[in-house]
Design a protein around this motif. Structure first.
Motif, PDB file in Angstrom:
ATOM      1  N   ASP A 312       0.866  -1.177   0.000  1.00 39.59           N
ATOM      2  CA  ASP A 312       0.000   0.000   0.000  1.00 39.59           C
ATOM      3  C   ASP A 312       0.906   1.231   0.000  1.00 39.59           C
ATOM      4  O   ASP A 312       1.358   1.685   1.050  1.00 39.59           O
ATOM      5  N   PRO A 314       0.481   4.593  -0.683  1.00 38.09           N
ATOM      6  CA  PRO A 314       0.114   5.836   0.019  1.00 38.09           C
ATOM      7  C   PRO A 314       0.300   5.735   1.537  1.00 38.09           C
ATOM      8  O   PRO A 314       0.727   6.688   2.180  1.00 38.09           O
ATOM      9  N   ASP A 475      -2.099   0.105  -5.216  1.00 39.05           N
ATOM     10  CA  ASP A 475      -2.613   1.449  -5.446  1.00 39.05           C
ATOM     11  C   ASP A 475      -2.405   1.904  -6.890  1.00 39.05           C
ATOM     12  O   ASP A 475      -3.221   2.642  -7.451  1.00 39.05           O
ATOM     13  N   GLU A 476      -1.317   1.473  -7.510  1.00 42.20           N
ATOM     14  CA  GLU A 476      -0.983   1.922  -8.864  1.00 42.20           C
ATOM     15  C   GLU A 476      -1.862   1.284  -9.935  1.00 42.20           C
ATOM     16  O   GLU A 476      -1.983   1.809 -11.042  1.00 42.20           O
ATOM     17  N   ARG A 478      -5.100   0.065  -9.080  1.00 46.27           N
ATOM     18  CA  ARG A 478      -6.464   0.044  -8.537  1.00 46.27           C
ATOM     19  C   ARG A 478      -7.475   0.689  -9.480  1.00 46.27           C
ATOM     20  O   ARG A 478      -8.637   0.275  -9.544  1.00 46.27           O
ATOM     21  N   ASP A 485      -9.018  -4.659  -5.235  1.00 43.04           N
ATOM     22  CA  ASP A 485      -7.810  -4.761  -4.412  1.00 43.04           C
ATOM     23  C   ASP A 485      -7.365  -6.210  -4.263  1.00 43.04           C
ATOM     24  O   ASP A 485      -6.165  -6.521  -4.295  1.00 43.04           O
TER      25      ASP A 485
END
Length: 505
Positions: A312, A314, A475-476, A478, A485
């Protein structure tokens, strides 16, 4: 006070300065300044605390002159009212016979020392104090550039809060008890080694502060034991310590011919054992540094075997999945293993078993089926419970098999099957369209559980091969259409499978 009297013979002054300069290894100027401050301090006792006394000693002749200094201000000025001991009005200056100065400048009245044993004793005590201050200032200047080095000496004194270590040449260092390893005991006469982490001129005792718990103490010990580090062939990139118990270090080699871990361990473990002995038996794990945080975690979690990692970006965190049987080992006693691994890598690590991961990620599959089949969450959960976690599996199912689910009948089963097959047809059309833009590499297509449409969507986003996907985080990817996820985590970990096999080798 009498006028123009002298307390010291000028030659005596010069002799004292020369003697102290040689004895304390201080510049004569520092001794002169200490003497001036001492005389001024004792003279000031005859006045108020705010009075300004100046003593100037001629460096060539040894003759000294004492004077009291004021600043000249206007009669009704605020300074004169608030600090009458430091300021004079023009009229007051004239009464004292001090003429010729202008407003804002200083005027001075000469003072003379009255000889006496009390004055001599007080001056001597103050001079000792100021000479010691000069010695400490010189020592601080000498050692401030050496912060970060190892210091070795002999235990001189043991107090309740500190171990005082004699470093030689009349230089002492303090090793606070809070900087000792657990259950560590030093006695007078023992040899002691520590890491110089601070030079504290404000400390009442020794101003050199040592530590045996500092992370860099471990780094310096490795530099001492491993010549390749001193030569610059190896580099310690990261350190995490639970002082006296366990530590982890990450090392990097600048020469592919040198085995970084092997060099630090030494022949038959000799190098790392010597360091462990210095650290009261502290266990040291040595791993190979890697630019990829995920690869680092695989090694840092040793001895536990990592099955998968979800990154993750972020949150700067990772979910680390291990076998159920290895969960307690991965976490370590009191969370020690995962805590040290987290410090070493610089990421927050959340260790979980496979079953815990499935529970955590189950919601993503539910949302995907709800969106693709246009059904509610309750129905999607039933399908997942029965093993139909995606539309590919569902589209190939038999209507009678679906109808055999206790909550279903043949009509609902047929409707679900039709929707799944329609979704597959729509996917095939989308694949055909995306193929005109970019074609995924076979390595990407061959990943376990990789939907064909998702492979083409990844390729259209610039992620062509399995290697490209392995470098991505959840995240990249998603925001790619249809990506959840859970699916992202599964696919990324499948793409990273070679990393784990390399680590086992």
């Amino acid at each position: 006070m009498s006028k123009d009297g002298l307390f010291f013979d000028p030659n005596q002054v010069k002799m004292v300065v020369e003697s102290l300069s040689n004895e304390k290894d201080l510049a004569p100027e520092l001794i002169f300044v200490a003497m001036e401050r001492a005389l001024a301090s004792v003279l000031a006792k005859d006045f108020s605390e705010q009075a300004r006394i100046q003593v100037n000693i001629d460096r060539d002749t040894g003759v000294y002159h004492c004077q009291r200094v004021w600043t000249l201000v206007e009669d009704a000025s605020e300074e004169l009212l608030d600090q009458p001991e430091q300021y004079l009005s023009v009229d007051q200056a004239q009464e004292k016979g001090l003429e010729g100065a202008v407003l804002g400048e200083t005027v001075a009245e000469s003072l003379t020392i009255e000889p006496g044993r009390i004055f001599a004793h007080q001056s001597g005590q103050m001079m000792i104090k100021f000479v010691r201050e000069a010695e400490r200032a010189k020592l601080a200047e000498q050692f401030k550039s050496r912060v970060g080095e190892l210091m070795t000496g002999q235990v001189k004194r043991v107090t309740r809060d500190h171990i005082i270590i004699d470093l030689g040449d009349h230089i002492e260092a303090s090793l606070p008890r809070k900087e000792l390893l657990p259950r560590e005991i030093f006695r007078v006469g023992d040899r002691a080694r520590g890491y110089l982490y601070a030079v504290d001129p404000e400390n009442k005792g020794p101003l050199l502060m040592l530590s045996r718990t500092h992370a860099n103490f471990l780094v310096e010990l490795f530099k001492l034991e491993v010549p390749e580090i001193q030569e610059g062939v190896l580099e310690i990139k990261s350190v995490a310590r639970d002082p006296g118990v366990r530590a982890k270090i990450a090392v990097k080699t600048k020469d592919a011919r040198v085995d970084a871990v092997g060099a630090c361990v030494g022949m038959r473990g000799g190098r790392v054992q010597a360091i462990s002995s210095e650290l009261n038996g502290e266990r040291v794990d040595i791993i190979l540094w890697d630019e990829s945080p995920a690869k680092m975690v695989i090694s840092a979690m040793s001895p536990a075997e990592v099955l998968s990692i979800v990154v993750d970006e972020p949150a700067h965190a990772m979910d680390v999945v291990v076998l159920e049987a290895n969960l307690s080992q991965a976490i370590g006693r009191g969370g020690q293993n995962v805590r040290l691994a987290s410090q070493l890598v610089g990421w927050d690590l959340n260790v979980m078993s496979e079953s815990q991961q499935r529970e955590q990620s189950g919601g993503s599959d539910v949302n995907a089926l709800c969106q693709q089949l246009d059904v509610d969450a309750a129905l999607a959960e039933i399908l997942i419970r029965e093993g139909f976690s995606n539309i590919e599996h569902l589209a190939k199912a038999d209507a009678q098999v679906l109808a055999g689910i206790s909550e279903f009948d043949i009509d609902l089963a047929t409707e679900i099957l039709d929707r799944a097959q329609s979704a597959m047809i729509a996917e095939a059309i989308a694949v055909s369209t995306l193929s005109e833009t970019a074609v995924p590499d076979e390595s990407l297509m061959a990943l376990p559980n990789m939907p064909k449409l998702m492979a083409h969507r990844l390729a259209a986003s610039g992620i062509i091969s399995a290697e490209d996907l392995a470098e991505m985080s959840v995240d990249e990817v998603r925001d790619i259409e249809g990506m959840t996820d859970h699916l992202a985590a599964d696919l990324i970990m499948a793409a990273r499978a070679p990393w784990f096999s390399e680590d086992e080798d």
